[in-house]
Design an enzyme around this catalytic site. Structure first.
Site, PDB file in Angstrom:
ATOM      1  N   HIS A 145       0.875  -1.185   0.000  1.00  0.00           N
ATOM      2  CA  HIS A 145       0.000   0.000   0.000  1.00  0.00           C
ATOM      3  C   HIS A 145       0.909   1.231   0.000  1.00  0.00           C
ATOM      4  O   HIS A 145       1.683   1.422  -0.932  1.00  0.00           O
ATOM      5  CB  HIS A 145      -0.911  -0.107   1.230  1.00  0.00           C
ATOM      6  N   HIS A 199      -2.490  -2.553  -9.804  1.00  0.00           N
ATOM      7  CA  HIS A 199      -3.452  -1.960  -8.881  1.00  0.00           C
ATOM      8  C   HIS A 199      -4.703  -2.827  -8.864  1.00  0.00           C
ATOM      9  O   HIS A 199      -5.081  -3.393  -9.879  1.00  0.00           O
ATOM     10  CB  HIS A 199      -3.821  -0.540  -9.353  1.00  0.00           C
ATOM     11  N   ASP A 213       2.643   5.290  -7.009  1.00  0.00           N
ATOM     12  CA  ASP A 213       3.903   5.201  -6.274  1.00  0.00           C
ATOM     13  C   ASP A 213       5.123   5.076  -7.175  1.00  0.00           C
ATOM     14  O   ASP A 213       6.250   5.147  -6.701  1.00  0.00           O
ATOM     15  CB  ASP A 213       3.861   3.996  -5.323  1.00  0.00           C
TER      16      ASP A 213
END
Ligand code: CMC
Length: 432
Positions: free
Chosen positions: A268, A307, A363
């Site tokens: 995460h 994802h 990210d």
């Protein structure tokens, strides 16, 4: 028979049931009437990791993962990142509408004047080991805040809730910056209420002997945009934790400390830290093919890719790529960017990633920007948490005021031993 319904034939009993469909969803409680006989508990849904179960109705954030769309309260993320500021977006996310000038001024004023923390918080943070991970300090300090504001336990009072929400949005940058300064053995820097939200954070992080810290406008804006991009992402792991913990009616400091703990994991919010470590390990473009071979053979993951919801390019990653160029004009180009760009190029042509619809997520590039700004990798998830604070709080507020919500309490399928009698120690055999 109404067309917006589902007919289920139970082949065990030959009975037929009609289940209503609303918003493309059936209520799994409607399955409970499907029973073998009167003693049967009734049918349940089994959905480990909630991959196809809606836990709530929500009006905060909309995502279309196949098309790569993200909207807060209906406004596309691209427009908000380009035209708004983080505190304006925070108002939008929390209250549901863009603020008027007066509303925004008063909101910014309130947040700005709650940025200080009690001096005991400083002492508490000071007690951590010199190299404590800032996320560990951040999680613990948030939980400790609940002891400073015991009235926060009155979660049924809207005015009390709103007060804590302002406090939390205001204080998270202060706690984050203190945790960073602690790692460096530097004195903590108090908030500067004349600076913007992002500017003040940079000041608390980097101010040294100068009387006044002046943030570089490009970096201040980049950080503000990064906060906007991280502000909410509907029912992700940490938001689900916030709602689930909050459903016990605990105060928001305790609930949010749990949400940040969920964010800390490498799958995460810890992923940006993991991306940077991965890029540093790869080190050079020529090592990319070998690295990808290892990933494809199951040895590790390409961090920053994939994802649960996006099966297309994460729209936040696109914006971050543009922000990176603006940041590098000020800081100089981060050499890891070239490794990242080449990694993305090769992965997006590679059958393994194409067939699984694995694209860069938020990210993948954010860590490279943070590093160029002079932030250590351990601070990356903390910065994610600053931006996400308003999202957690808006989702918490929605949960608290939703008449349909009760304490979150999933069911299980018990597959363990049947009832058996206790075995005295002398009669036990080593079960291996
Ligand atoms: N690298 C290599 N293979 C991957 C990756 C990856 N990053 N992500 C998924 N896969 C493969 C996975 O091995 C599986 O393959 P197979 O079908 O052959 O078993 C398939 O793709 C589906 O993966 P999954 O694990 O079932 O997908 P998920 O929806 O459970 O996981 C994820 C989503 C984000 C945890 C995962 O893609 C991942 O671990 N990515 C790397 C970590 C990361 O970047 N996380 C940040 C997410 S975005 C920001 C946030 O939410 O905080």
């Amino acid at each position: 028979m109404p067309s917006d319904s589902l007919t289920i034939n139970d082949n065990r009993t030959g009975k037929s049931y009609e289940i209503p469909i609303e918003h493309g969803t059936i209520r799994t409680m409607d399955l409970r009437q499907i029973k073998l006989d009167a003693n049967d508990f009734g049918l349940m849904g089994y959905d480990p990791a909630f991959t196809n179960t809606a836990s709530t109705k929500s009006s905060v954030t909309y995502i279309d993962g196949d098309k790569g769309i993200l909207q807060y309260r209906g406004y596309p993320i691209e427009q908000l990142a380009q035209k708004s500021t983080f505190l304006e977006v925070a108002y939008l996310i929390f209250f549901g509408e863009l603020p008027t000038r007066d509303q925004l001024d008063s909101w910014v004023h309130d947040i700005t004047y709650h940025t200080y923390v009690h001096e005991n918080i400083k002492d508490l943070m000071h007690a951590f080991r010199y190299d404590a991970h800032p996320m560990g300090m951040f999680i613990s300090t948030l939980a400790a805040l609940s002891t400073f504001y015991p009235e926060a336990r009155n979660v049924d009072d809207r005015a009390v809730r709103l007060y804590q929400i302002k406090r939390l949005i205001a204080k998270v940058p202060t706690i984050a910056a203190f945790s960073y300064r602690h790692n460096l053995g530097l004195p903590y820097v108090y908030p500067d209420n004349n600076l913007s939200y992002a500017g003040n954070f940079l000041s608390m992080m980097f101010k040294m002997a100068e009387a006044r810290y002046t943030p570089k406008p490009a970096l201040e804006r980049a950080l503000d945009v990064l906060f906007i991009l991280h502000a909410d992402h509907e029912q992700n792991c940490s938001t689900n934790a916030m709602r689930s913990i909050g459903s016990s009616r605990v105060d928001p400091y305790s609930a949010m400390s749990g949400a940040v703990a969920a964010l800390f994991g490498p799958l995460h919010g810890g992923a940006n830290e993991a991306v940077l470590k991965m890029l540093m390990e790869i080190g050079d473009k020529k090592h990319i093919p070998d690295f990808l071979k290892r990933v494809e053979s199951g040895q590790g993951r390409l961090m920053g890719f994939g994802h649960r919801v996006y099966k297309n390019y994460d729209p936040r990653a696109k914006i971050i790529k543009q922000v990176a160029d603006e940041v590098f004009e000020v800081t100089g180009r981060n050499p890891l960017l070239d490794v990242a760009l080449e990694l993305e190029r090769i992965a997006l042509e590679d059958e393994y990633f194409v067939s699984r619809k694995l694209y860069p997520n938020v990210d993948f590039y954010s860590g490279i920007i943070y590093q160029a700004m002079g932030l250590p990798v351990t601070m990356f998830p903390v910065i994610f948490a600053i931006g996400r604070t308003v999202g957690w709080l808006a989702q918490w507020e929605e949960m608290i005021t939703d008449q349909e919500q009760r304490i979150a309490r999933p069911r299980q399928i018990y597959l363990g031993a049947d009832k058996r009698d206790f075995v005295p120690m002398k009669d036990r055999k080593n079960s291996g």
